[in-house]
Write a protein that holds these residues in place. Structure first.
Motif, PDB file in Angstrom:
ATOM      1  N   ASP A   1       0.830  -1.213   0.000  1.00  0.00           N
ATOM      2  CA  ASP A   1       0.000   0.000   0.000  1.00  0.00           C
ATOM      3  C   ASP A   1       0.862   1.259   0.000  1.00  0.00           C
ATOM      4  OD1 ASP A   1      -2.399  -1.320  -0.105  1.00  0.00           O
ATOM      5  OD2 ASP A   1      -2.723  -1.307   2.063  1.00  0.00           O
ATOM      6  N   MET A   2       1.972   1.235   0.728  1.00  0.00           N
ATOM      7  CA  MET A   2       2.861   2.395   0.743  1.00  0.00           C
ATOM      8  C   MET A   2       3.504   2.616  -0.619  1.00  0.00           C
ATOM      9  SD  MET A   2       4.653   1.964   4.490  1.00  0.00           S
ATOM     10  CE  MET A   2       5.915   3.176   4.119  1.00  0.00           C
ATOM     11  N   LEU A   3       3.917   1.519  -1.264  1.00  0.00           N
ATOM     12  CA  LEU A   3       4.513   1.658  -2.591  1.00  0.00           C
ATOM     13  C   LEU A   3       3.481   2.147  -3.602  1.00  0.00           C
ATOM     14  CD1 LEU A   3       6.868  -1.449  -2.911  1.00  0.00           C
ATOM     15  CD2 LEU A   3       7.332   0.813  -1.954  1.00  0.00           C
ATOM     16  N   LEU A   4       2.244   1.684  -3.464  1.00  0.00           N
ATOM     17  CA  LEU A   4       1.184   2.152  -4.360  1.00  0.00           C
ATOM     18  C   LEU A   4       0.958   3.647  -4.187  1.00  0.00           C
ATOM     19  CD1 LEU A   4      -1.085   1.725  -6.398  1.00  0.00           C
ATOM     20  CD2 LEU A   4      -2.563   1.020  -4.496  1.00  0.00           C
ATOM     21  N   SER A   5       0.891   4.110  -2.935  1.00  0.00           N
ATOM     22  CA  SER A   5       0.679   5.546  -2.705  1.00  0.00           C
ATOM     23  C   SER A   5       1.881   6.348  -3.201  1.00  0.00           C
ATOM     24  CB  SER A   5       0.421   5.823  -1.216  1.00  0.00           C
ATOM     25  OG  SER A   5       1.560   5.523  -0.425  1.00  0.00           O
ATOM     26  N   MET A   6       3.086   5.784  -3.123  1.00  0.00           N
ATOM     27  CA  MET A   6       4.267   6.455  -3.655  1.00  0.00           C
ATOM     28  C   MET A   6       4.123   6.660  -5.161  1.00  0.00           C
ATOM     29  SD  MET A   6       8.259   5.181  -3.690  1.00  0.00           S
ATOM     30  CE  MET A   6       8.356   4.970  -1.907  1.00  0.00           C
ATOM     31  N   MET A   7       3.694   5.615  -5.866  1.00  0.00           N
ATOM     32  CA  MET A   7       3.538   5.723  -7.314  1.00  0.00           C
ATOM     33  C   MET A   7       2.409   6.671  -7.690  1.00  0.00           C
ATOM     34  SD  MET A   7       5.968   3.985  -8.432  1.00  0.00           S
ATOM     35  CE  MET A   7       7.101   2.822  -7.705  1.00  0.00           C
ATOM     36  N   GLN A   8       1.344   6.653  -6.928  1.00  0.00           N
ATOM     37  CA  GLN A   8       0.202   7.525  -7.226  1.00  0.00           C
ATOM     38  C   GLN A   8       0.583   8.992  -7.125  1.00  0.00           C
ATOM     39  OE1 GLN A   8      -2.474   5.797  -4.338  1.00  0.00           O
ATOM     40  NE2 GLN A   8      -3.621   4.690  -5.905  1.00  0.00           N
ATOM     41  N   THR A   9       1.468   9.323  -6.194  1.00  0.00           N
ATOM     42  CA  THR A   9       1.859  10.724  -6.020  1.00  0.00           C
ATOM     43  C   THR A   9       3.097  11.090  -6.836  1.00  0.00           C
ATOM     44  OG1 THR A   9       2.996  10.049  -3.985  1.00  0.00           O
ATOM     45  CG2 THR A   9       0.805  11.008  -3.742  1.00  0.00           C
ATOM     46  N   ALA A  10       3.938  10.089  -7.150  1.00  0.00           N
ATOM     47  CA  ALA A  10       5.140  10.386  -7.943  1.00  0.00           C
ATOM     48  C   ALA A  10       4.792  10.627  -9.402  1.00  0.00           C
ATOM     49  CB  ALA A  10       6.144   9.246  -7.822  1.00  0.00           C
ATOM     50  N   GLY A  11       3.775   9.951  -9.912  1.00  0.00           N
ATOM     51  CA  GLY A  11       3.333  10.166 -11.290  1.00  0.00           C
ATOM     52  C   GLY A  11       4.426   9.862 -12.301  1.00  0.00           C
ATOM     53  N   PRO A  12       4.564  10.697 -13.339  1.00  0.00           N
ATOM     54  CA  PRO A  12       5.548  10.448 -14.402  1.00  0.00           C
ATOM     55  C   PRO A  12       6.981  10.358 -13.898  1.00  0.00           C
ATOM     56  CG  PRO A  12       3.995  12.146 -15.079  1.00  0.00           C
ATOM     57  CD  PRO A  12       3.728  11.887 -13.627  1.00  0.00           C
ATOM     58  N   ALA A  13       7.287  11.009 -12.792  1.00  0.00           N
ATOM     59  CA  ALA A  13       8.661  10.966 -12.270  1.00  0.00           C
ATOM     60  C   ALA A  13       9.096   9.540 -11.953  1.00  0.00           C
ATOM     61  CB  ALA A  13       8.772  11.839 -11.021  1.00  0.00           C
ATOM     62  N   ALA A  14       8.134   8.694 -11.572  1.00  0.00           N
ATOM     63  CA  ALA A  14       8.460   7.305 -11.240  1.00  0.00           C
ATOM     64  C   ALA A  14       8.833   6.495 -12.469  1.00  0.00           C
ATOM     65  CB  ALA A  14       7.272   6.648 -10.526  1.00  0.00           C
ATOM     66  N   ARG A  15       8.396   6.951 -13.642  1.00  0.00           N
ATOM     67  CA  ARG A  15       8.663   6.201 -14.870  1.00  0.00           C
ATOM     68  C   ARG A  15       9.899   6.718 -15.616  1.00  0.00           C
ATOM     69  NH1 ARG A  15       2.996   6.505 -14.750  1.00  0.00           N
ATOM     70  NH2 ARG A  15       2.902   8.315 -16.129  1.00  0.00           N
ATOM     71  N   MET A  16      10.591   7.688 -15.035  1.00  0.00           N
ATOM     72  CA  MET A  16      11.773   8.253 -15.693  1.00  0.00           C
ATOM     73  C   MET A  16      13.018   7.404 -15.487  1.00  0.00           C
ATOM     74  SD  MET A  16      11.354  12.302 -14.856  1.00  0.00           S
ATOM     75  CE  MET A  16      12.873  12.705 -15.730  1.00  0.00           C
ATOM     76  N   MET A  17      12.956   6.468 -14.532  1.00  0.00           N
ATOM     77  CA  MET A  17      14.145   5.710 -14.150  1.00  0.00           C
ATOM     78  C   MET A  17      13.911   4.220 -14.308  1.00  0.00           C
ATOM     79  SD  MET A  17      15.054   7.819 -10.647  1.00  0.00           S
ATOM     80  CE  MET A  17      13.412   8.463 -10.266  1.00  0.00           C
ATOM     81  N   ASP A  18      14.976   3.467 -14.555  1.00  0.00           N
ATOM     82  CA  ASP A  18      14.855   2.011 -14.583  1.00  0.00           C
ATOM     83  C   ASP A  18      14.648   1.525 -13.150  1.00  0.00           C
ATOM     84  OD1 ASP A  18      17.484   1.196 -13.256  1.00  0.00           O
ATOM     85  OD2 ASP A  18      18.246   2.360 -14.943  1.00  0.00           O
ATOM     86  N   PRO A  19      14.233   0.252 -12.952  1.00  0.00           N
ATOM     87  CA  PRO A  19      13.892  -0.218 -11.597  1.00  0.00           C
ATOM     88  C   PRO A  19      15.001  -0.031 -10.567  1.00  0.00           C
ATOM     89  CG  PRO A  19      13.180  -1.817 -13.239  1.00  0.00           C
ATOM     90  CD  PRO A  19      13.975  -0.783 -13.977  1.00  0.00           C
TER      91      PRO A  19
END
Length: 451
Positions: free
Chosen positions: A205-223
């Motif tokens: 749930d914490m990781l999901l909320s991180m992605m929900q608020t990070a938005g496109p910034a989360a997809r700028m980097m490889d894993p």
């Protein structure tokens, strides 16, 4: 026959096994193993009558068979949900068969649970076929999390994890743009590895909320780059604050949303190119591409953490010398307040500067991660608790398989009994006491015959 006897012995270990034992006794005695529809129907009638008060040893055995049907009913319920959601009968049946195969591939899962997992995954994937391909790793991840994150509901955690990966772009191959099992498996393993390395501080749930608020910034980097930058931030700030901090930082450094006062501070530190920073009419500002020193470290390097230590910290130290400042913790925080516009941004960058050892430790733990398959196998080879879960799941699957053929006749009998009871209730509603007494005596006599 020996196999049937062994199963019978296992069944006696459970208090609800009398009905199953009765069936297996038939086989041991050389009788027909399969219940006919008529026998199954009579069993259901007996169960209904027992419910009226005829509780005997025969009733206990009938309760055992009733338990079989109840386990199979869970499978039936999940399949009914698929039909209700508009899935084709071909998809329902292929899901049913694949879910059973997955119970053999992934000990610890149940037949009904695998149908549910496929249905939930197919809401994210492109098709039921894709969901079936992803199911084994998906279920392994749930079992891993249920063991490493004590108290975590496996079903809920898996769905939060799947949604998180969807938002991060972890379902598709970045080169083809298509859903890709290999990409999903890698991203899933990385996310599970992060949660295990965090010692339970990070949850789905914490990781999901991180992605929900990070938005496109989360997809700028490889894993690897993303988790190296965000694992410690997530532990320190929780999911949604860490995601908000990442968004605010990328908006300022890469998006050019820098207020005038913060811009002047960054120019003094040599971080912002004054020729590429423009104050517009009304006090708003605009920055040109490349305005931030070494911004390629953020976009195409190892992310914000690398930029902070390779660019920001050296320039900040020279700034302290030029300003004749001590450069202690108070000075660092004062510079952060003057240089960055939001509290979450200041907090994350400040942690990267002053708690760098923590980042190094967490990155080291994350790099020790295994892939999903080897993590699951290691758990099955060494962990007592998960093997208990696997045994209980295997037991549930056996009950489901034994009870599955009886579900359809049981439904028919249950409907008939319900209709009969409704009719009887309506008939005696306004009857005289003598008639009611006769009805009760008739029910009692019928119960005695049936048991």
């Amino acid at each position: 026959m020996i196999d049937a006897f062994r199963v019978g012995v296992l069944l006696t270990m459970r208090s609800n096994a009398h009905g199953v034992l009765n069936i297996i006794t038939r086989e041991v005695g050389g009788l027909n193993r399969q219940l006919t529809a008529a026998e199954a129907a009579m069993m259901r009638v007996r169960v209904a009558v027992v419910g009226l008060g005829a509780m005997t040893l025969g009733g206990a055995m009938l309760d055992g068979l009733k338990n079989l049907v109840e386990h199979a009913a869970k499978l039936n319920d999940e399949l009914t949900k698929m039909r209700g959601a508009g899935y084709s009968e071909a998809d329902v049946q292929s899901t049913r068969e694949n879910a059973f195969r997955t119970t053999q591939m992934v000990p610890g899962t149940t037949w009904a649970g695998n149908v549910k997992g496929t249905r939930e995954l197919s809401a994210i994937m492109a098709s039921v076929d894709e969901a079936q391909k992803f199911l084994p790793e998906f279920q392994k991840a749930g079992l891993l999390l249920s063991q490493y994150l004590q108290g975590m509901d496996a079903d809920e955690s898996k769905m939060s994890l799947a949604r998180m990966l969807e938002l991060r772009g972890g379902l598709t191959n970045p080169k083809t743009g298509k859903i890709d099992p290999a990409t999903f498996k890698q991203e899933l393993g990385d996310a599970v590895g992060v949660m295990i390395a965090s010692g339970g501080f990070l949850t789905p749930d914490m990781l999901l909320s991180m992605m929900q608020t990070a938005g496109p910034a989360a997809r700028m980097m490889d894993p690897d780059t993303f988790w190296n930058n965000m694992m410690t931030a997530g532990i320190d700030m929780k999911g949604y604050r860490a995601g908000t901090a990442l968004t605010a930082t990328m908006r300022a450094l890469l998006g050019g949303i820098i207020p005038q006062r913060q811009g002047q501070q960054l120019i003094e530190m040599g971080i912002l190119d004054p020729a590429k920073f423009h104050v517009l009419r009304g006090g708003s500002t605009r920055t040109d591409p490349g305005a931030i020193a070494n911004e390629q470290e953020i976009t195409h390097g190892k992310g914000l953490l690398e930029w902070v230590h390779n660019t920001f910290v050296p320039k900040m130290e020279r700034y302290f010398v030029n300003k004749n400042m001590k450069g202690d913790s108070a000075d660092i925080q004062a510079v952060l307040y003057r240089a960055f516009p939001t509290e979450t941004m200041r907090r994350m960058i400040g942690t990267m500067i002053q708690n760098y050892a923590q980042y190094e430790r967490d990155i080291g733990l994350y790099r020790q991660k295994r892939d999903i398959d080897s993590s699951y196998q290691n758990m099955m080879d060494t962990n007592w608790s998960i093997n208990i879960v696997a045994f209980q799941s295997a037991w549930t699957n056996l009950l489901t398989a034994l009870g599955d053929p009886a579900v359809s006749p049981a439904l028919g009998i249950l409907k008939a009994l319900t209709d009969g009871l409704n009719w009887l209730t309506a008939a005696i509603k306004n009857s005289d006491p003598t008639t009611v007494k006769l009805v009760i005596e008739g029910i009692a006599a019928f119960a005695a015959l049936c048991v």
